[in-house]
Design a protein around this motif. Sequence first.
Motif, mmCIF file in Angstrom:
data_model
loop_
_atom_site.group_PDB
_atom_site.id
_atom_site.type_symbol
_atom_site.label_atom_id
_atom_site.label_comp_id
_atom_site.label_asym_id
_atom_site.label_seq_id
_atom_site.Cartn_x
_atom_site.Cartn_y
_atom_site.Cartn_z
ATOM 1 N N PHE A 183 0.826 -1.204 0.000
ATOM 2 C CA PHE A 183 0.000 0.000 0.000
ATOM 3 C C PHE A 183 0.862 1.257 0.000
ATOM 4 C CE2 PHE A 183 -3.124 -3.101 1.102
ATOM 5 C CZ PHE A 183 -4.332 -2.585 0.665
ATOM 6 N N ALA A 184 2.195 1.064 0.162
ATOM 7 C CA ALA A 184 3.106 2.207 0.099
ATOM 8 C C ALA A 184 3.616 2.340 -1.330
ATOM 9 C CB ALA A 184 4.276 1.992 1.055
ATOM 10 N N PRO A 185 3.579 3.549 -1.913
ATOM 11 C CA PRO A 185 4.039 3.710 -3.300
ATOM 12 C C PRO A 185 5.467 3.233 -3.497
ATOM 13 C CG PRO A 185 2.928 5.696 -2.519
ATOM 14 C CD PRO A 185 3.100 4.805 -1.324
ATOM 15 N N SER A 186 6.329 3.532 -2.516
ATOM 16 C CA SER A 186 7.727 3.121 -2.623
ATOM 17 C C SER A 186 8.259 2.845 -1.223
ATOM 18 C CB SER A 186 8.569 4.199 -3.310
ATOM 19 O OG SER A 186 9.901 3.743 -3.490
ATOM 20 N N PRO A 187 8.085 1.612 -0.722
ATOM 21 C CA PRO A 187 8.552 1.303 0.633
ATOM 22 C C PRO A 187 10.057 1.474 0.756
ATOM 23 C CG PRO A 187 7.977 -0.695 -0.567
ATOM 24 C CD PRO A 187 7.511 0.451 -1.399
ATOM 25 N N ASP A 188 10.493 1.910 1.941
ATOM 26 C CA ASP A 188 11.923 2.110 2.121
ATOM 27 C C ASP A 188 12.615 0.784 2.443
ATOM 28 O OD1 ASP A 188 11.411 1.571 4.823
ATOM 29 O OD2 ASP A 188 11.442 3.677 5.396
ATOM 30 N N GLU A 189 13.932 0.841 2.472
ATOM 31 C CA GLU A 189 14.730 -0.371 2.678
ATOM 32 C C GLU A 189 14.441 -1.015 4.019
ATOM 33 O OE1 GLU A 189 19.197 -1.147 1.505
ATOM 34 O OE2 GLU A 189 19.138 -0.218 3.492
ATOM 35 N N ASP A 190 14.218 -0.208 5.042
ATOM 36 C CA ASP A 190 13.956 -0.741 6.377
ATOM 37 C C ASP A 190 12.707 -1.608 6.383
ATOM 38 O OD1 ASP A 190 14.443 -0.766 9.361
ATOM 39 O OD2 ASP A 190 12.444 0.146 9.324
ATOM 40 N N LEU A 191 11.650 -1.172 5.707
ATOM 41 C CA LEU A 191 10.421 -1.957 5.655
ATOM 42 C C LEU A 191 10.638 -3.248 4.874
ATOM 43 C CD1 LEU A 191 7.469 -2.444 6.180
ATOM 44 C CD2 LEU A 191 6.901 -0.930 4.265
ATOM 45 N N LEU A 192 11.345 -3.177 3.763
ATOM 46 C CA LEU A 192 11.625 -4.387 2.990
ATOM 47 C C LEU A 192 12.408 -5.398 3.828
ATOM 48 C CD1 LEU A 192 12.635 -2.791 -0.434
ATOM 49 C CD2 LEU A 192 10.518 -4.015 0.074
ATOM 50 N N HIS A 193 13.394 -4.906 4.579
ATOM 51 C CA HIS A 193 14.187 -5.799 5.425
ATOM 52 C C HIS A 193 13.324 -6.393 6.547
ATOM 53 C CE1 HIS A 193 17.550 -4.717 3.154
ATOM 54 N NE2 HIS A 193 18.190 -3.916 3.981
ATOM 55 N N ARG A 194 12.425 -5.589 7.092
ATOM 56 C CA ARG A 194 11.577 -6.070 8.184
ATOM 57 C C ARG A 194 10.642 -7.176 7.690
ATOM 58 N NH1 ARG A 194 8.421 -1.669 9.661
ATOM 59 N NH2 ARG A 194 10.399 -0.557 9.762
ATOM 60 N N VAL A 195 10.098 -7.001 6.497
ATOM 61 C CA VAL A 195 9.246 -8.041 5.917
ATOM 62 C C VAL A 195 10.039 -9.337 5.748
ATOM 63 C CG1 VAL A 195 7.986 -8.756 3.846
ATOM 64 C CG2 VAL A 195 7.670 -6.446 4.758
ATOM 65 N N ALA A 196 11.255 -9.238 5.208
ATOM 66 C CA ALA A 196 12.077 -10.432 5.003
ATOM 67 C C ALA A 196 12.390 -11.123 6.322
ATOM 68 C CB ALA A 196 13.369 -10.045 4.286
ATOM 69 N N ASP A 197 12.655 -10.339 7.349
ATOM 70 C CA ASP A 197 12.987 -10.891 8.663
ATOM 71 C C ASP A 197 11.798 -11.634 9.251
ATOM 72 O OD1 ASP A 197 14.196 -11.423 11.102
ATOM 73 O OD2 ASP A 197 13.847 -9.420 11.910
ATOM 74 N N TYR A 198 10.659 -10.946 9.336
ATOM 75 C CA TYR A 198 9.485 -11.549 9.972
ATOM 76 C C TYR A 198 8.879 -12.660 9.127
ATOM 77 C CZ TYR A 198 8.928 -8.370 13.945
ATOM 78 O OH TYR A 198 9.094 -7.702 15.128
ATOM 79 N N LYS A 199 8.774 -12.432 7.831
ATOM 80 C CA LYS A 199 8.044 -13.360 6.986
ATOM 81 C C LYS A 199 8.799 -14.654 6.722
ATOM 82 C CE LYS A 199 5.776 -13.761 2.477
ATOM 83 N NZ LYS A 199 5.576 -13.150 1.155
ATOM 84 N N SER A 200 10.132 -14.593 6.650
ATOM 85 C CA SER A 200 10.866 -15.814 6.287
ATOM 86 C C SER A 200 12.040 -16.135 7.194
ATOM 87 C CB SER A 200 11.339 -15.723 4.841
ATOM 88 O OG SER A 200 12.183 -14.603 4.653
ATOM 89 N N ALA A 201 12.847 -15.147 7.569
ATOM 90 C CA ALA A 201 14.080 -15.454 8.298
ATOM 91 C C ALA A 201 13.813 -16.130 9.636
ATOM 92 C CB ALA A 201 14.892 -14.174 8.522
ATOM 93 N N ARG A 202 12.783 -15.712 10.322
ATOM 94 C CA ARG A 202 12.570 -16.208 11.685
ATOM 95 C C ARG A 202 12.104 -17.663 11.718
ATOM 96 N NH1 ARG A 202 10.826 -11.154 15.539
ATOM 97 N NH2 ARG A 202 12.158 -9.608 14.512
ATOM 98 N N TYR A 203 11.310 -18.075 10.745
ATOM 99 C CA TYR A 203 10.886 -19.476 10.759
ATOM 100 C C TYR A 203 11.788 -20.368 9.912
ATOM 101 C CZ TYR A 203 8.749 -20.235 6.132
ATOM 102 O OH TYR A 203 8.535 -20.439 4.783
ATOM 103 N N SER A 204 12.402 -19.812 8.860
ATOM 104 C CA SER A 204 13.213 -20.637 7.970
ATOM 105 C C SER A 204 14.650 -20.788 8.433
ATOM 106 C CB SER A 204 13.229 -20.034 6.555
ATOM 107 O OG SER A 204 12.013 -20.283 5.897
ATOM 108 N N LEU A 205 15.144 -19.831 9.220
ATOM 109 C CA LEU A 205 16.551 -19.840 9.619
ATOM 110 C C LEU A 205 16.724 -19.845 11.130
ATOM 111 C CD1 LEU A 205 17.250 -17.305 6.878
ATOM 112 C CD2 LEU A 205 18.722 -19.302 7.120
ATOM 113 N N LEU A 206 16.129 -18.861 11.804
ATOM 114 C CA LEU A 206 16.335 -18.764 13.241
ATOM 115 C C LEU A 206 15.753 -19.980 13.972
ATOM 116 C CD1 LEU A 206 17.394 -17.103 15.596
ATOM 117 C CD2 LEU A 206 15.175 -15.933 15.688
ATOM 118 N N ALA A 207 14.532 -20.381 13.627
ATOM 119 C CA ALA A 207 13.914 -21.506 14.326
ATOM 120 C C ALA A 207 14.696 -22.817 14.141
ATOM 121 C CB ALA A 207 12.460 -21.672 13.881
ATOM 122 N N PRO A 208 15.097 -23.206 12.916
ATOM 123 C CA PRO A 208 15.911 -24.419 12.798
ATOM 124 C C PRO A 208 17.234 -24.334 13.555
ATOM 125 C CG PRO A 208 14.995 -23.839 10.671
ATOM 126 C CD PRO A 208 14.692 -22.698 11.592
#
Length: 358
Positions: A183-208
């Motif tokens: 919904f943001a016309p141009s999300p900043d880098e911090d938001l993109l990184h936060r999505v990657a962290d929450y959406k994939s890194a925490r269950y795919s990497l941190l949890a294992p």
Amino acid sequence: MTQQMAALERVAGHERRFNALFEEYFDRLGTTLDTPAASRFTPDCLRLLRELSLRGGKRMRVALLHEAARLVTDRPVAGLDAAALSVELLQTHGLVHDDLIDDSPTRRGGPSTYYAYRAQFPDHPGAALGLTVLAGDLAFALSLRVLHDADLPAAVRQEMAEVQTRAAADTFMGQIIDLERDFAPSPDEDLLHRVADYKSARYSLLAPLWLGLLAAGERPAAYEDELRRYARLVGICGQMRDDYLDLFGDPAAMGKPTGTDIRDGRRSYTVVALLSAVSGTERAVVEAALGDPSGTPETLAALRDIAEERGVAAGLRDEMRRHAEQASQVAAGWRPRWREEAVSFFEHLPLWSVERAG
């Protein structure tokens, strides 16, 4: 044999062994799960979950789990099989819901669960949607159940279940901010990184990582900051790779179509980088393609050409490598606390991911 070759052989071995274990798990599931008598839909739901779960995937989460235990010991470790089943069942849950959210017709070279139900119930779209949601929910419940049923001390079972519950909650929130991002016309880098962290890194990497260390008798909470940093950096690198491949990848190799982010108008790493690099006529071409579900292969080819000419592809590869190198430095710091062989695996893993995207 080099360390890298030995590590790749171990990864292949983890994959082969787990695939057999996963198949045995689904073979037994029909007798261990208290399914409602005379229900036709429940066995069919289990069949679809089985097909999706067994249909490919590199099982890197399983490899991470085993290699995390190897940081501590090279002896057999109780609980790794249950943990491996849990992380892959949680992944199945994510795939089912991802494909519903993204309206994806295929996954791993076959129909997504949502489209399988749509084909089965063409005149009942509400039922197809509801059954897809419930199939994903069932996979999540099974991912916790397999830990509660594991032959482990109660305290270890509880800790493992808590790891997976936290990972799932983080992933759900990641999905929410992933949708919010668009919904943001141009999300900043911090938001993109936060999505990657929450959406994939925490269950795919941190949890294992956490589960493997727990199973091996280590206390991962003592190293939480560096484990989180490593997982976040590799997760960002992996999400960049996925976004990169969505425009520049080979659909046959990935088992799903490319250009999904463009057609859906999603503000991925690649889309944001592309918008930042173009102006005038080229920007008009990109903006016209964004969110157009009828985008043709020719349109995607034109966007790829623009992205190549404007250095977007090269820039993304450079950013992937930068994050991979930072992650490697974090893993290198685990010497001499943990075993060299496994430390080397985690040190080289981020760079392998980048090479796969090149």
